[in-house]
Scaffold this active site. Structure first.
Site, PDB file in Angstrom:
ATOM      1  N   GLU A 149     -16.476 -36.781  53.292  1.00 32.18           N
ATOM      2  CA  GLU A 149     -16.097 -35.608  52.663  1.00 32.18           C
ATOM      3  C   GLU A 149     -16.732 -34.433  53.897  1.00 32.18           C
ATOM      4  O   GLU A 149     -17.615 -34.204  54.333  1.00 32.18           O
ATOM      5  CB  GLU A 149     -17.326 -35.863  51.769  1.00 32.18           C
ATOM      6  CG  GLU A 149     -16.918 -36.054  50.416  1.00 32.18           C
ATOM      7  CD  GLU A 149     -17.507 -35.969  48.775  1.00 32.18           C
ATOM      8  OE1 GLU A 149     -16.524 -35.842  48.177  1.00 32.18           O
ATOM      9  OE2 GLU A 149     -18.589 -35.201  48.968  1.00 32.18           O
ATOM     10  N   GLY A 206     -13.986 -33.242  43.505  1.00 32.84           N
ATOM     11  CA  GLY A 206     -14.664 -32.164  42.831  1.00 32.84           C
ATOM     12  C   GLY A 206     -14.024 -31.923  41.669  1.00 32.84           C
ATOM     13  O   GLY A 206     -13.812 -31.940  40.669  1.00 32.84           O
ATOM     14  N   GLY A 207     -14.039 -30.021  42.395  1.00 28.38           N
ATOM     15  CA  GLY A 207     -12.947 -29.971  41.157  1.00 28.38           C
ATOM     16  C   GLY A 207     -11.681 -30.256  40.960  1.00 28.38           C
ATOM     17  O   GLY A 207     -11.735 -30.082  39.097  1.00 28.38           O
ATOM     18  N   HIS A 247     -25.218 -36.098  49.102  1.00 30.75           N
ATOM     19  CA  HIS A 247     -24.213 -35.472  48.591  1.00 30.75           C
ATOM     20  C   HIS A 247     -24.223 -34.280  49.725  1.00 30.75           C
ATOM     21  O   HIS A 247     -25.853 -34.036  50.051  1.00 30.75           O
ATOM     22  CB  HIS A 247     -23.285 -35.082  47.454  1.00 30.75           C
ATOM     23  CG  HIS A 247     -22.343 -34.428  47.378  1.00 30.75           C
ATOM     24  ND1 HIS A 247     -22.350 -33.177  47.499  1.00 30.75           N
ATOM     25  CD2 HIS A 247     -21.248 -34.543  46.582  1.00 30.75           C
ATOM     26  CE1 HIS A 247     -20.589 -32.590  47.673  1.00 30.75           C
ATOM     27  NE2 HIS A 247     -20.505 -33.350  47.131  1.00 30.75           N
ATOM     28  N   GLY A 278     -14.342 -28.027  48.257  1.00 26.32           N
ATOM     29  CA  GLY A 278     -14.119 -26.249  48.007  1.00 26.32           C
ATOM     30  C   GLY A 278     -13.093 -25.323  48.418  1.00 26.32           C
ATOM     31  O   GLY A 278     -13.838 -24.400  47.674  1.00 26.32           O
ATOM     32  N   SER A 320     -11.523 -31.452  48.442  1.00 27.60           N
ATOM     33  CA  SER A 320     -10.260 -31.126  47.951  1.00 27.60           C
ATOM     34  C   SER A 320      -9.190 -31.955  48.013  1.00 27.60           C
ATOM     35  O   SER A 320      -8.054 -31.941  48.146  1.00 27.60           O
ATOM     36  CB  SER A 320      -9.036 -29.878  49.086  1.00 27.60           C
ATOM     37  OG  SER A 320     -10.171 -29.077  48.933  1.00 27.60           O
ATOM     38  N   TRP A 356     -18.024 -34.060  38.930  1.00 28.42           N
ATOM     39  CA  TRP A 356     -18.470 -32.884  38.459  1.00 28.42           C
ATOM     40  C   TRP A 356     -18.876 -31.789  39.135  1.00 28.42           C
ATOM     41  O   TRP A 356     -19.433 -30.294  38.332  1.00 28.42           O
ATOM     42  CB  TRP A 356     -18.331 -32.819  36.941  1.00 28.42           C
ATOM     43  CG  TRP A 356     -17.553 -33.811  36.089  1.00 28.42           C
ATOM     44  CD1 TRP A 356     -16.443 -33.980  36.203  1.00 28.42           C
ATOM     45  CD2 TRP A 356     -17.395 -33.920  34.684  1.00 28.42           C
ATOM     46  NE1 TRP A 356     -15.458 -34.518  35.382  1.00 28.42           N
ATOM     47  CE2 TRP A 356     -16.348 -34.812  34.084  1.00 28.42           C
ATOM     48  CE3 TRP A 356     -18.309 -34.086  33.682  1.00 28.42           C
ATOM     49  CZ2 TRP A 356     -16.341 -35.301  32.444  1.00 28.42           C
ATOM     50  CZ3 TRP A 356     -18.025 -34.391  32.086  1.00 28.42           C
ATOM     51  CH2 TRP A 356     -16.916 -34.681  31.989  1.00 28.42           C
ATOM     52  N   LYS A 357     -19.602 -32.334  39.522  1.00 35.83           N
ATOM     53  CA  LYS A 357     -21.743 -30.702  39.615  1.00 35.83           C
ATOM     54  C   LYS A 357     -21.895 -30.670  39.134  1.00 35.83           C
ATOM     55  O   LYS A 357     -21.870 -31.002  37.867  1.00 35.83           O
ATOM     56  CB  LYS A 357     -20.425 -30.167  40.968  1.00 35.83           C
ATOM     57  CG  LYS A 357     -19.487 -31.139  42.322  1.00 35.83           C
ATOM     58  CD  LYS A 357     -19.193 -30.345  42.702  1.00 35.83           C
ATOM     59  CE  LYS A 357     -18.421 -30.868  44.291  1.00 35.83           C
ATOM     60  NZ  LYS A 357     -17.928 -30.339  45.617  1.00 35.83           N
TER      61      LYS A 357
END
Ligand code: 13P
Length: 272
Positions: free
Chosen positions: A179, A245-246, A107, A185, A224, A13-14
């Site tokens: 990553e 992530g997003g 990360h 992102g 992504s 979720w960052k």
């Protein structure tokens, strides 16, 4: 230790979310998973990495919605020391107290915004193992490094630093998340072929370091990942799952990514 042959679908979720979002998120996710998972065999292992302050509320909410046995929670970072005068930091043991079982290490956003280098990443990985947390070691090259043909060398160096600190036995208790920084992102996912090619290189390196050739260390892809590309990525031979992530912030989307992992070809996962 529990060992299960499965893909790993992890959501980072960052620095996103709120208490309000969390309650809604978990109930929507629970509904989506219960409708899609009833038939699934060989289910993906699901992990969520919320901001530290939400570890406890998230595990409570998972319990309320009956997901506590289906979703593991983890932290996004830890301090390399076990205690001390380190204002604002959290030790591995503290994270474990809060319910974390996994932890992200190195990360690219930590490397970029907190100047974490390979040596610090290696120390954090050792601290995670000492606290009985499963480390997910994040590696990946920048766009410039890829353009200059250095991608594999960069990733190899990042993994080598951790291997040196942990030894083969320690390394076997970790996961790797590849990553590529240029895919995080940006909406610019690595093609399945590009990702697979790096994952194959990582696998070869891990086999050389540990003597293992049976995919004991899962290598996740991140950058992504979304519902539209997850199945193709997860179908690649050396991709053991995804670090999302997003797209993990939308419970419907995340459930669809989990569905792509359910029943996909297996990798061995060792967890604590
Ligand atoms: P995005 O999925 O938003 O590209 O982020 C990837 C990532 O950094 C997961 O750790």
């Amino acid at each position: 230790m529990q060992k299960s042959p499965t893909k790993v679908v992890a959501g980072n979720w960052k620095m996103h979310g709120s208490l309000e979002m969390l309650a809604e998120y978990v109930s929507v996710l629970a509904r989506a998973l219960s409708s899609q998972r009833s038939e699934a065999t060989d289910r993906a292992m699901v992990v969520l990495f919320p901001p530290i302050g939400y570890l406890v509320p998230l595990s409570e909410q998972l319990r309320v919605c009956g997901l506590q046995d289906q979703i593991v929670i983890g932290a996004q970072d830890l301090h390399p020391e076990s205690q001390g005068a380190f204002t604002g930091d959290m030790s591995g043991a503290m994270l474990r107290d809060l319910g974390a079982r996994w932890v992200l290490i190195g990360h690219s956003e930590r490397r970029q915004y907190h100047a974490e280098d390979d040596q610090l990443v290696a120390r954090k990985a050792a601290a995670a193992l000492a606290a009985e947390l499963t480390p997910v070691i994040c590696v990946g090259e920048t766009a410039e490094q890829r353009d200059s043909g250095d991608a594999e060398r960069v990733v190899e160096r990042q993994i080598q630093a951790v291997a040196q600190a942990l030894g083969a036995e320690g390394l076997q208790q970790c996961l790797i998340a590849y990553e590529p920084v240029w895919a995080i992102g940006t909406g610019r996912t690595a093609t399945a072929a590009t990702a697979q090619s790096m994952h194959a290189a990582i696998r070869a390196q891990l086999a050389g370091l540990t003597g293992e050739t049976d995919n004991r260390i899962p290598v996740l892809y991140g950058g992504s990942v979304k519902a539209a590309n997850a199945a193709e990525l997860f179908a690649q031979r050396d991709i053991g799952g995804g670090l999302v992530g997003g797209a993990s912030l939308d419970p419907q989307e995340f459930a669809a990514i989990i569905a792509a992992g359910d029943g996909a070809l297996s990798a061995d996962v060792t967890t604590r």
